[in-house]
Design an enzyme around this catalytic site. Structure first.
Site, short mmCIF file in Angstrom:
data_model
loop_
_atom_site.label_atom_id
_atom_site.label_comp_id
_atom_site.label_asym_id
_atom_site.label_seq_id
_atom_site.Cartn_x
_atom_site.Cartn_y
_atom_site.Cartn_z
N ASP A 1 90.87 29.52 12.74
CA ASP A 1 91.76 28.94 13.75
C ASP A 1 92.25 27.54 13.40
O ASP A 1 93.41 27.21 13.65
CB ASP A 1 91.16 29.00 15.16
CG ASP A 1 89.82 28.30 15.27
OD1 ASP A 1 89.21 28.03 14.24
OD2 ASP A 1 89.36 28.05 16.41
N LYS B 1 78.70 24.38 6.86
CA LYS B 1 78.18 25.75 6.75
C LYS B 1 77.29 25.83 5.50
O LYS B 1 76.12 25.52 5.55
CB LYS B 1 79.33 26.76 6.67
CG LYS B 1 80.04 27.02 7.99
CD LYS B 1 81.04 25.98 8.32
CE LYS B 1 81.95 26.36 9.46
NZ LYS B 1 82.82 25.24 9.83
#
Ligand code: F0G
Length: 457
Positions: A125, A257
């Site tokens: 996104d 991450k």
């Protein structure tokens, strides 16, 4: 007897968490306008909102924090980070940024202009946001398999090469680069095969276009290549990573991450002209070239995290835990994007809440139900997150509508996972009674899911 599998680490520090009552959760969620992003963290028991910046650092990472070099310019921590990145990816020019979207902002400021087309596989996104906010178009070329959650295929994150070629042929002079997201978060944390990366490179070369990898979970992607693709079983994760990046001109990285830090990111490339242009924008938005939004200690931790998490044992521990949750859901018959992805399980909400119409956002409804059931916070990756079409302003109902249960790295035990699975089963067992969803009462124009205000119907 074969010894069972166990984690490749032991726990040195713990953080207490607390349960709540259903009544407390009803009140908290109402105050949060049925948007779990608006909850306070202490109102959550098990937090599977995201795997981003929520991992547990190792003792080596904490040790490296203590010796960070906080010099404004030329910090040794930057050089250590840059060298580690080059060792793992092969890219020598590094622009540090405070997180992944900042890397996108800096790079796309240089490369994307109004009217451009940026083809890729299910742009995340923020990636889509940075393209569309520049009045350019993010064209999704993911393989059709990704849309069929029940189909078992090893690399459902792949780019459909025929779709990509069509875009390249039709809009050639308006395409600044091709972007491949590894793993493909939006399609379910699904990996992209080495074969596919190679083919993307070949087709991009044919049309003379550069290739960028959005690499937030590249190490998990490498793990799947090792486990699932012929010819890679005997290669190390680090060797696989080097081959992966040999097919790209540049990478953007959210280090939150796969580098297992709480904050950080970077752009890395071998294209000197891109680096020379990006570094100017980097200085304006992020900070000087040897820190760019990070402390020296953060860069040290990032470097150690990258090194550790490109080792097989660490990745195996992580991905086996995601598979563990998947096996529980199989036992209960709960449908999710198959096979299990690298960082999360994505429950196929419209297949669970069959009576909730799409206009009432089934995945968001399931997110709400799971939180009310047991204080477990998941995240909608579906029709809310898809935003409206920038031209027609209609809701985009074309994709999947998923409840994502993202597993932070090295944080929860399998006992927590058992609680998650049981809570979801309880919701699943009463699915027929859930007939209404939620309605939007306020929304932002872009990335509305973070701040949207909802009402329960
Ligand atoms: N690319 C991918 C594939 C991502 O998943 C994310 C973030 C970003 C880029 C942006 O990075 O957050 O450091 O600015 N994903 C998080 C998530 C937020 O929950 O999936 P960031």
């Amino acid at each position: 007897m074969n010894l069972p599998f166990a984690e490749a680490w032991k726990i040195k520090m713990v953080e207490p968490i607390r349960k709540s009552t259903r009544q407390e959760r009803e009140n908290w969620l109402k105050t949060a306008n049925y948007n779990v992003f608006q909850l306070n963290a202490q109102e959550v028991y098990i937090d599977l909102l995201t795997d981003s910046g929520t991992g547990a650092m190792s003792d080596r990472q904490w040790g490296a924090m203590m010796v960070g070099d906080e010099s404004y310019a030329g910090a040794t921590s930057f050089h250590f980070m840059r060298e580690t990145i080059e060792k793992i990816t092969g890219f020598k020019y590094v622009v540090p940024t405070h997180q992944g979207r900042a890397a996108e902002n800096v790079l796309f400021s240089v490369l994307v202009k109004a009217g451009d087309y940026v083809p890729g596989n299910s742009h995340f996104d923020t990636t889509k946001g940075h393209i569309e906010s520049r009045k350019a178009f993010a064209i999704d070329c993911t393989v059709d398999d990704a849309k069929d959650t029940q189909k078992e295929a090893p690399f459902k994150g792949n780019v459909d090469i025929a779709k990509l070629e069509k875009v390249l042929a039709e809009h050639n002079d308006k395409i600044p680069f091709v972007i491949v997201t590894i793993t493909n978060n939006t399609a379910g944390g699904q990996p992209v095969s080495m074969q596919n990366l190679r083919e993307v490179r070949q087709i991009a070369d044919k049309y003379n276009k550069p290739v960028v990898f959005d690499s937030a979970r590249f190490a998990e992607n490498a793990y799947f290549i090792k486990m699932r693709e012929d010819g890679y079983q005997n290669k190390t994760i680090k060797a696989i990573c080097r081959e992966i990046f040999s097919y790209a001109d540049c990478m953007t990285m959210s280090a939150k991450k796969d580098a297992i830090v709480n904050m950080g990111g970077f752009i890395a490339t071998n294209k000197q002209d891109w680096y020379d242009r990006a570094k100017v924008v980097g200085i304006v938005y992020e900070g000087y070239l040897t820190y760019g939004g990070m402390n020296g200690r953060d860069m040290n931790a990032l470097a150690v995290g990258l090194d550790e998490n490109t080792e097989f044992d660490n990745l195996e521990t992580r991905i086996k835990q995601v598979e563990y949750l998947a096996k529980k859901l199989d036992e209960y018959g709960i449908p999710y994007q198959r096979p299990a992805g690298g960082h999360a399980i994505f429950v196929d909400a419209p297949k669970v809440l069959t009576k909730v119409p799409k206009e009432e956002f089934p995945a968001q409804t399931l997110t709400v139900e799971l939180y009310l059931e047991a204080g477990i916070r998941g995240c909608e990756i579906g029709y809310l997150l898809a935003d409206r079409d920038p031209v027609t302003r209609e809701n985009r109902f074309g994709g999947l509508d998923l409840l994502r249960l993202a597993i932070p790295r090295r944080v929860y035990t399998d006992n927590h996972i058992d609680v998650v699975a049981a809570a979801l089963k309880n919701v699943f067992d009463r699915r027929e009674t859930i007939t209404r969803g939620v309605k939007i009462v306020w929304e932002a124009e872009l990335m509305r899911h973070f701040t949207v205000k909802l009402e329960r119907l």
